[in-house]
Design an enzyme around this catalytic site. Structure first.
Site, PDB file in Angstrom:
ATOM      1  N   ASP A 169      29.281  39.841  57.566  1.00  9.44           N
ATOM      2  CA  ASP A 169      30.169  39.372  56.492  1.00  9.44           C
ATOM      3  C   ASP A 169      30.095  37.849  56.378  1.00  9.44           C
ATOM      4  OD1 ASP A 169      31.155  41.926  56.012  1.00  9.44           O
ATOM      5  OD2 ASP A 169      32.990  41.630  57.172  1.00  9.44           O
TER       6      ASP A 169
ATOM      7  N   LYS B 243      38.253  31.777  37.367  1.00 10.47           N
ATOM      8  CA  LYS B 243      37.668  33.118  37.497  1.00 10.47           C
ATOM      9  C   LYS B 243      36.468  33.310  36.566  1.00 10.47           C
ATOM     10  CE  LYS B 243      38.886  37.946  36.545  1.00 10.47           C
ATOM     11  NZ  LYS B 243      37.782  38.521  37.303  1.00 10.47           N
TER      12      LYS B 243
ATOM     13  N   ARG C 126      24.461  41.302  50.268  1.00 12.42           N
ATOM     14  CA  ARG C 126      25.620  41.775  49.504  1.00 12.42           C
ATOM     15  C   ARG C 126      26.146  40.581  48.706  1.00 12.42           C
ATOM     16  NH1 ARG C 126      30.454  42.367  53.222  1.00 12.42           N
ATOM     17  NH2 ARG C 126      29.865  44.494  53.750  1.00 12.42           N
TER      18      ARG C 126
HETATM   19  C1  LIG Z   1      32.445  45.898  50.035  1.00 12.39           C
HETATM   20  C2  LIG Z   1      33.033  44.534  49.963  1.00 12.39           C
HETATM   21  C3  LIG Z   1      32.727  43.611  50.947  1.00 12.39           C
HETATM   22  C4  LIG Z   1      33.262  42.321  50.887  1.00 12.39           C
HETATM   23  N1  LIG Z   1      32.865  41.386  51.808  1.00 12.39           N
HETATM   24  C5  LIG Z   1      33.271  40.104  51.668  1.00 12.39           C
HETATM   25  C6  LIG Z   1      32.758  39.077  52.500  1.00 12.39           C
HETATM   26  O1  LIG Z   1      31.937  39.307  53.404  1.00 12.39           O
HETATM   27  N2  LIG Z   1      33.210  37.806  52.297  1.00 12.39           N
HETATM   28  C7  LIG Z   1      34.088  37.494  51.303  1.00 12.39           C
HETATM   29  O2  LIG Z   1      34.433  36.316  51.138  1.00 12.39           O
HETATM   30  N3  LIG Z   1      34.597  38.457  50.507  1.00 12.39           N
HETATM   31  C8  LIG Z   1      34.208  39.738  50.654  1.00 12.39           C
HETATM   32  N4  LIG Z   1      34.699  40.704  49.813  1.00 12.39           N
HETATM   33  C9  LIG Z   1      35.840  40.389  48.914  1.00 12.39           C
HETATM   34  C10 LIG Z   1      35.403  39.763  47.601  1.00 12.39           C
HETATM   35  O3  LIG Z   1      34.970  38.439  47.827  1.00 12.39           O
HETATM   36  C11 LIG Z   1      36.556  39.749  46.589  1.00 12.39           C
HETATM   37  O4  LIG Z   1      37.620  38.991  47.104  1.00 12.39           O
HETATM   38  C12 LIG Z   1      37.082  41.120  46.219  1.00 12.39           C
HETATM   39  O5  LIG Z   1      36.048  42.046  46.077  1.00 12.39           O
HETATM   40  C13 LIG Z   1      37.873  41.066  44.881  1.00 12.39           C
HETATM   41  O6  LIG Z   1      37.038  40.650  43.855  1.00 12.39           O
HETATM   42  P1  LIG Z   1      36.364  41.612  42.772  1.00 12.39           P
HETATM   43  O7  LIG Z   1      34.899  41.366  42.806  1.00 12.39           O
HETATM   44  O8  LIG Z   1      36.746  43.027  42.990  1.00 12.39           O
HETATM   45  O9  LIG Z   1      36.831  41.050  41.378  1.00 12.39           O
HETATM   46  P2  LIG Z   1      38.255  40.662  40.785  1.00 12.39           P
HETATM   47  O10 LIG Z   1      37.961  39.958  39.520  1.00 12.39           O
HETATM   48  O11 LIG Z   1      39.086  39.990  41.816  1.00 12.39           O
HETATM   49  O12 LIG Z   1      38.882  42.064  40.503  1.00 12.39           O
HETATM   50  C14 LIG Z   1      38.420  42.937  39.478  1.00 12.39           C
HETATM   51  C15 LIG Z   1      39.402  44.117  39.388  1.00 12.39           C
HETATM   52  O13 LIG Z   1      39.310  44.888  40.579  1.00 12.39           O
HETATM   53  C16 LIG Z   1      40.563  45.324  41.028  1.00 12.39           C
HETATM   54  N5  LIG Z   1      40.850  44.713  42.358  1.00 12.39           N
HETATM   55  C17 LIG Z   1      40.192  43.714  42.965  1.00 12.39           C
HETATM   56  N6  LIG Z   1      40.692  43.460  44.189  1.00 12.39           N
HETATM   57  C18 LIG Z   1      41.692  44.330  44.362  1.00 12.39           C
HETATM   58  C19 LIG Z   1      42.603  44.584  45.419  1.00 12.39           C
HETATM   59  N7  LIG Z   1      42.573  43.895  46.555  1.00 12.39           N
HETATM   60  N8  LIG Z   1      43.509  45.564  45.251  1.00 12.39           N
HETATM   61  C20 LIG Z   1      43.568  46.282  44.107  1.00 12.39           C
HETATM   62  N9  LIG Z   1      42.726  46.087  43.068  1.00 12.39           N
HETATM   63  C21 LIG Z   1      41.811  45.134  43.183  1.00 12.39           C
HETATM   64  C22 LIG Z   1      41.542  44.886  39.986  1.00 12.39           C
HETATM   65  O14 LIG Z   1      41.650  45.930  39.057  1.00 12.39           O
HETATM   66  C23 LIG Z   1      40.874  43.690  39.351  1.00 12.39           C
HETATM   67  O15 LIG Z   1      41.299  43.460  38.053  1.00 12.39           O
HETATM   68  C24 LIG Z   1      34.156  41.978  49.848  1.00 12.39           C
HETATM   69  C25 LIG Z   1      34.447  42.907  48.847  1.00 12.39           C
HETATM   70  C26 LIG Z   1      33.886  44.160  48.883  1.00 12.39           C
HETATM   71  C27 LIG Z   1      34.185  45.119  47.779  1.00 12.39           C
END
Ligand SMILES: Cc1cc2nc3c(=O)[nH]c(=O)nc-3n(C[C@H](O)[C@H](O)[C@H](O)COP(=O)(O)OP(=O)(O)OC[C@H]3O[C@@H](n4cnc5c(N)ncnc54)[C@H](O)[C@@H]3O)c2cc1C
Length: 313
Positions: free
Chosen positions: A139, A207, A190
């Site tokens: 990660d 954003k 990733r």
């Molecule tokens: C498999 C995976 C691995 C990850 N690994 C890392 C990592 O190694 N380092 C790192 O910095 N970040 C990591 N992340 C977190 C990532 O950086 C984001 O903070 C997170 O995925 C939210 O962003 P989004 O891309 O979903 O988009 P956003 O624009 O934040 O969200 C899009 C939509 O998704 C839904 N959504 C998003 N988050 C949530 C939530 N928590 N609860 C409910 N609904 C939600 C909502 O409907 C939102 O409108 C990871 C995420 C995933 C999915």
């Protein structure tokens, strides 16, 4: 979302991430957080609790990864126990026949103390995983760890390990350059938006800019990486990824859609039904506090979910 709600969300996000360090809040959440909503995002506190959750997801056609939650350990000797725990997790995954790989954090393996210690520890885990035909994802954490994480990833690849990948964060200005520097490794990467509180001197505050950077990076990664994990719940970006996959004839062994346990569960199943490879990141462990706080910060509406559970009690 209109721009006023976006700014309100950004403020809440900052507030939650900044407040996460408050000891009183931590004590309260540590005591009640799991029953008040934490269980939605975490598969339990023990591996025994996590295994049936992983199996159920696998049975629904979803691949999974798991993580022993924890970061920033307090002494070097703890890292030895973390390595042993990961070796045990890998053996259990094999024994249970789960379609599950492992994601881990280098600060859990000693990166706060010494880069060589973290390297030696992660290499042991990567070797154990290789012996069992499994894969390790490193990660990406706060920006101060990005250089060391990428150096360790390069060292692992140059030492001949190919069952390892890492993560790039679209919100950092530096990431497009980092990607170019990694391409000679034929990396398995990733792509995420980024989950930590970073200053505007190094990360896009808006954003819309993060989303645009994500799309640029995605295009380049799908063109050049050996495998791309598109980790987001953003349907617009997922649609764009699938469009690129179709346009360029990218096979299902070169990309995967990844989401978090407890987030957009129906979308995960819909994508599997359309024959796309989907992985659900499904962590477990007693140290779930910082993980939960990041999930709340990503979508402050999740606070309402927690608040409803408080009221129901
Ligand atoms: C498999 C995976 C691995 C990850 N690994 C890392 C990592 O190694 N380092 C790192 O910095 N970040 C990591 N992340 C977190 C990532 O950086 C984001 O903070 C997170 O995925 C939210 O962003 P989004 O891309 O979903 O988009 P956003 O624009 O934040 O969200 C899009 C939509 O998704 C839904 N959504 C998003 N988050 C949530 C939530 N928590 N609860 C409910 N609904 C939600 C909502 O409907 C939102 O409108 C990871 C995420 C995933 C999915």
């Amino acid at each position: 979302m209109d721009s006023a709600s976006q700014s309100a969300n950004a403020l809440l996000r900052k507030g939650i991430l900044a407040g996460a360090g408050n000891p009183t809040l931590r004590r309260f959440v540590d005591r009640y957080g799991m029953s008040l909503g934490g269980a939605r995002f975490v598969a339990g506190e023990t591996l025994d609790e996590a295994v049936p959750v992983l199996r159920r997801l696998n049975d629904q056609g979803l691949a999974t990864n798991t993580t022993l939650l924890g970061e920033h350990v307090e002494d070097e000797s703890t890292t030895e126990r973390v390595v042993e725990a990961y070796e045990g997790i890998l053996e259990r995954i094999a024994a249970e026949g789960l379609r599950t790989n492992v994601a881990l954090k280098l600060t859990h393996l000693g990166l706060d103390f010494a880069e060589d210690l973290a390297y030696a520890n992660v290499e042991r885990v990567v070797r154990s995983a290789a012996a069992l035909g499994n894969f390790i994802r490193i990660d990406m954490e706060e920006s101060r760890w990005v250089d060391a994480t990428l150096r360790i990833y390069r060292r692992l690849r140059e030492a001949g390990h190919d069952n390892v990948g890492t993560v790039l964060q679209a919100y950092l200005y530096r990431t497009e350059k980092d990607l170019e520097m990694l391409l000679d490794l034929e990396p398995r990467l990733r792509l995420v938006k980024g989950a930590y509180l970073e200053p505007s001197s190094i990360a896009y505050p808006a954003k819309t800019d993060v989303d645009a950077a994500y799309e640029r990076l995605l295009e380049r990664m799908l063109e050049r990486c050996s495998h791309v994990a598109v980790a987001t719940h953003d349907e617009r970006i997922i649609d764009r990824a699938l469009e690129l996959v179709a346009q360029n004839g990218i096979s299902t062994d070169r990309y995967q859609l990844q989401m978090l346990f407890g987030v957009r569960a129906q979308l995960q199943l819909d994508l599997v039904a359309r024959d796309h490879p989907v992985l659900v990141a499904t962590p477990f462990g007693p140290e779930w506090y910082p993980y939960l706080m990041r999930r709340l910060a990503e979508r402050p509406a999740n606070l309402l979910f927690v608040a409803r559970n408080v009221v129901r009690r």
